[in-house]
Write a protein that holds these residues in place. Structure first.
Motif, PDB file in Angstrom:
ATOM      1  N   LYS A   1      58.047  44.594  11.226  1.00  0.00           N
ATOM      2  CA  LYS A   1      57.098  44.869  10.143  1.00  0.00           C
ATOM      3  C   LYS A   1      57.815  45.065   8.813  1.00  0.00           C
ATOM      4  O   LYS A   1      59.022  45.279   8.771  1.00  0.00           O
ATOM      5  N   LYS A   2      57.042  44.975   7.743  1.00  0.00           N
ATOM      6  CA  LYS A   2      57.628  45.126   6.424  1.00  0.00           C
ATOM      7  C   LYS A   2      57.586  46.606   6.010  1.00  0.00           C
ATOM      8  O   LYS A   2      56.541  47.131   5.641  1.00  0.00           O
ATOM      9  N   VAL A   3      58.730  47.255   6.100  1.00  0.00           N
ATOM     10  CA  VAL A   3      58.814  48.686   5.843  1.00  0.00           C
ATOM     11  C   VAL A   3      59.038  48.933   4.350  1.00  0.00           C
ATOM     12  O   VAL A   3      59.964  48.396   3.759  1.00  0.00           O
ATOM     13  N   ILE A   4      58.149  49.717   3.729  1.00  0.00           N
ATOM     14  CA  ILE A   4      58.331  50.079   2.324  1.00  0.00           C
ATOM     15  C   ILE A   4      59.400  51.157   2.221  1.00  0.00           C
ATOM     16  O   ILE A   4      60.283  51.103   1.383  1.00  0.00           O
TER      17      ILE A   4
ATOM     18  N   ILE B   1      54.479  51.391   5.803  1.00  0.00           N
ATOM     19  CA  ILE B   1      54.520  49.963   6.151  1.00  0.00           C
ATOM     20  C   ILE B   1      53.490  49.186   5.344  1.00  0.00           C
ATOM     21  O   ILE B   1      52.357  49.655   5.168  1.00  0.00           O
ATOM     22  N   GLU B   2      53.870  48.009   4.877  1.00  0.00           N
ATOM     23  CA  GLU B   2      52.938  47.169   4.152  1.00  0.00           C
ATOM     24  C   GLU B   2      52.031  46.448   5.141  1.00  0.00           C
ATOM     25  O   GLU B   2      52.485  46.016   6.198  1.00  0.00           O
ATOM     26  N   GLY B   3      50.743  46.332   4.800  1.00  0.00           N
ATOM     27  CA  GLY B   3      49.809  45.610   5.667  1.00  0.00           C
ATOM     28  C   GLY B   3      48.869  46.558   6.384  1.00  0.00           C
ATOM     29  O   GLY B   3      48.639  47.680   5.947  1.00  0.00           O
ATOM     30  N   GLN B   4      48.306  46.071   7.501  1.00  0.00           N
ATOM     31  CA  GLN B   4      47.355  46.838   8.295  1.00  0.00           C
ATOM     32  C   GLN B   4      47.892  46.993   9.710  1.00  0.00           C
ATOM     33  O   GLN B   4      48.528  46.076  10.216  1.00  0.00           O
ATOM     34  N   PRO B   5      47.607  48.134  10.360  1.00  0.00           N
ATOM     35  CA  PRO B   5      48.033  48.263  11.761  1.00  0.00           C
ATOM     36  C   PRO B   5      47.268  47.250  12.611  1.00  0.00           C
ATOM     37  O   PRO B   5      46.098  46.976  12.346  1.00  0.00           O
TER      38      PRO B   5
ATOM     39  N   SER C   1      48.537  49.525   2.781  1.00  0.00           N
ATOM     40  CA  SER C   1      49.678  50.058   3.511  1.00  0.00           C
ATOM     41  C   SER C   1      49.240  51.195   4.431  1.00  0.00           C
ATOM     42  O   SER C   1      48.139  51.704   4.311  1.00  0.00           O
ATOM     43  N   TYR C   2      50.091  51.541   5.369  1.00  0.00           N
ATOM     44  CA  TYR C   2      49.805  52.687   6.255  1.00  0.00           C
ATOM     45  C   TYR C   2      51.119  53.338   6.651  1.00  0.00           C
ATOM     46  O   TYR C   2      52.189  52.763   6.471  1.00  0.00           O
ATOM     47  N   THR C   3      51.025  54.562   7.152  1.00  0.00           N
ATOM     48  CA  THR C   3      52.244  55.230   7.603  1.00  0.00           C
ATOM     49  C   THR C   3      52.171  55.429   9.107  1.00  0.00           C
ATOM     50  O   THR C   3      51.103  55.612   9.687  1.00  0.00           O
ATOM     51  N   VAL C   4      53.342  55.389   9.717  1.00  0.00           N
ATOM     52  CA  VAL C   4      53.432  55.640  11.150  1.00  0.00           C
ATOM     53  C   VAL C   4      54.497  56.724  11.348  1.00  0.00           C
ATOM     54  O   VAL C   4      55.532  56.719  10.678  1.00  0.00           O
TER      55      VAL C   4
END
Lengths: 286, 286
Positions: B236-239, B252-256, B219-222
């Motif tokens: 995108k899939k937002v946690i 967000i789940e996944g990779q940028p 996951s990553y944050t924006v």
């Protein structure tokens, strides 16, 4: 204006819980009061709110002597570790009672917060878990709307999500309606973003009293192989040092020299919690 | 080998404290058991150590069924929130008693730790402050030398300096004498460096069971201006997402995407505590 603590001393038997403490808490500022267990944090809060009387010295709240003026004391709300409500009282009733003592208490907001945190209004205060007892007390603190707010270990027993909610609510409250907040907490790193001005207390004495940024700008850490760190710090003022395996980290007072750092060493800024731990381990004073 | 928890369910009245929990705790690994208050963490520890019996399912310790084998149970030490010693017992006596039950208990090391933490051997256990009651319990846990160690909120009430000492002692112990450690704590960020493998429990169910690095890599944050973040996350899939003023942060789940991030937005890796809070706020599951 603000709260002035002047030369306050308080002893319990042979122990000096507060030793000639003088601080000026200014209006609309967020302070962090940091110290180990037993350093005097709670005693200081209790003396400011006249729950305890000082042996000597005085407290002025907006210029009025605290123990003599109900009006002055009504401006300060302390969220402590203990509940002062009768054990059988329910949350709903405790909200109502708080409104009687603090006219600016926002009951609608308190109800909204109880709902958001999942605190049942029907529960008896004595039956709340450690976490929910903290939540109950911090809802009162967030809704009471006094110009001065003293928070003693506000997040004790709270899980990470509830702590996060609380910090955000506190920032929100402060930006809508600025007031003076003093937070005493062991969760230093989490609270560091909130804290504008740091007070560090040890053995009843205030040993640091500085804006947070200024305090942290006055030191740096160096880490790397133990022998190189030892050589580097030889002519420097070391606040504390710590080894793990063949590596060593030292917290140093001052600024790193502009002409560079020896190869293989890493320089960084300490964060507030690391700085505090270093200071406590190292025994340094102002 | 290791501890196997198989399909364990435990109910209290109408509440499912543990709901079909299956985990395998491997040898010589450090686990973090994360969950909000009431999620089932302490119940899981109590079931593993047979302080509570499961309604269904089974616990195997190095292949032996736990409640039937004293030998298996003797391999697991649980540091809980409560002291199980008689209230009048003094620290010194409690150390001696622990040595009777756990033959590998290192009394000399326990005495040394008591000295370093400033814990008086003569004190009655019931008279210890919250902080020192934790210190007393964690000294037992550090000295007991069982192959499996369950630590339930080990740093509750400890000040920052004592927490720092504890983490270092635990790392030191683990590197000298590896064992399986499961730490359940609300101080996630501080413990994150210790944790190799993360177990997240919610409403009695294990919803994450992954190596720490792998979990955070997923996951990553924006963050940035609210409208731009909103536009970016649309597909995108937002946690979870969180706003403050005109700014917004989303986990967000996944990779940028490799082809870059829109101008004005900042991408970062979540730390374990932020990830946990996001997951709890967002309601996502595995």
């Amino acid at each position: 204006m603000g709260i002035e603590v002047r030369q306050v001393t308080k002893t319990f038997g042979s122990i000096k819980a507060l030793d000639q403490v003088s601080i000026h808490l200014q209006e609309n500022k967020i302070y962090g009061l940091l110290g180990n267990n037993g350093a005097g944090k709670t005693t200081l809060f209790n003396v400011i709110t006249s729950r305890l009387y000082a042996d000597s010295g005085e407290i002025l709240i907006d210029g009025e002597k605290a123990p003599d003026s109900d009006r002055a004391l009504g401006k300060v709300y302390m969220m402590g570790e203990q509940n002062l409500f009768p054990e059988n009282m329910r949350v709903k009733k405790a909200f109502a009672v708080t409104g009687l003592f603090y006219p600016a208490f926002d009951l609608a907001y308190a109800n909204e917060l109880a709902d958001r945190f999942g605190l049942s209004m029907k529960k008896k205060i004595a039956s709340l878990s450690t976490g929910y007892a903290s939540i109950f007390r911090l809802i009162l603190a967030l809704a009471v709307n006094t110009p001065y707010l003293l928070l003693d270990e506000p997040v004790l027993g709270l899980d990470a999500r509830h702590r996060d909610m609380f910090y955000k609510l506190l920032i929100g409250k402060f930006s809508r309606q600025p007031c003076t907040i003093v937070v005493s907490t062991h969760m230093i790193q989490e609270a560091a973003n909130l804290i504008e001005h740091v007070l560090i207390i040890r053995d009843g004495q205030i040993i640091k009293n500085q804006p947070s940024e200024e305090l942290l700008a006055g030191s740096y850490t160096v880490s790397g192989p133990a022998d190189r760190v030892a050589a580097y710090v030889q002519d420097k003022k070391v606040i504390s040092a710590d080894s793990l395996g063949g590596l060593k980290t030292a917290c140093i007072e001052g600024q790193p020299a502009a002409d560079g750092i020896p190869h293989g060493l890493e320089i960084s800024k300490p964060n507030l919690q690391d700085y505090f731990v270093s200071l406590m381990n190292g025994g340094g004073t102002q």
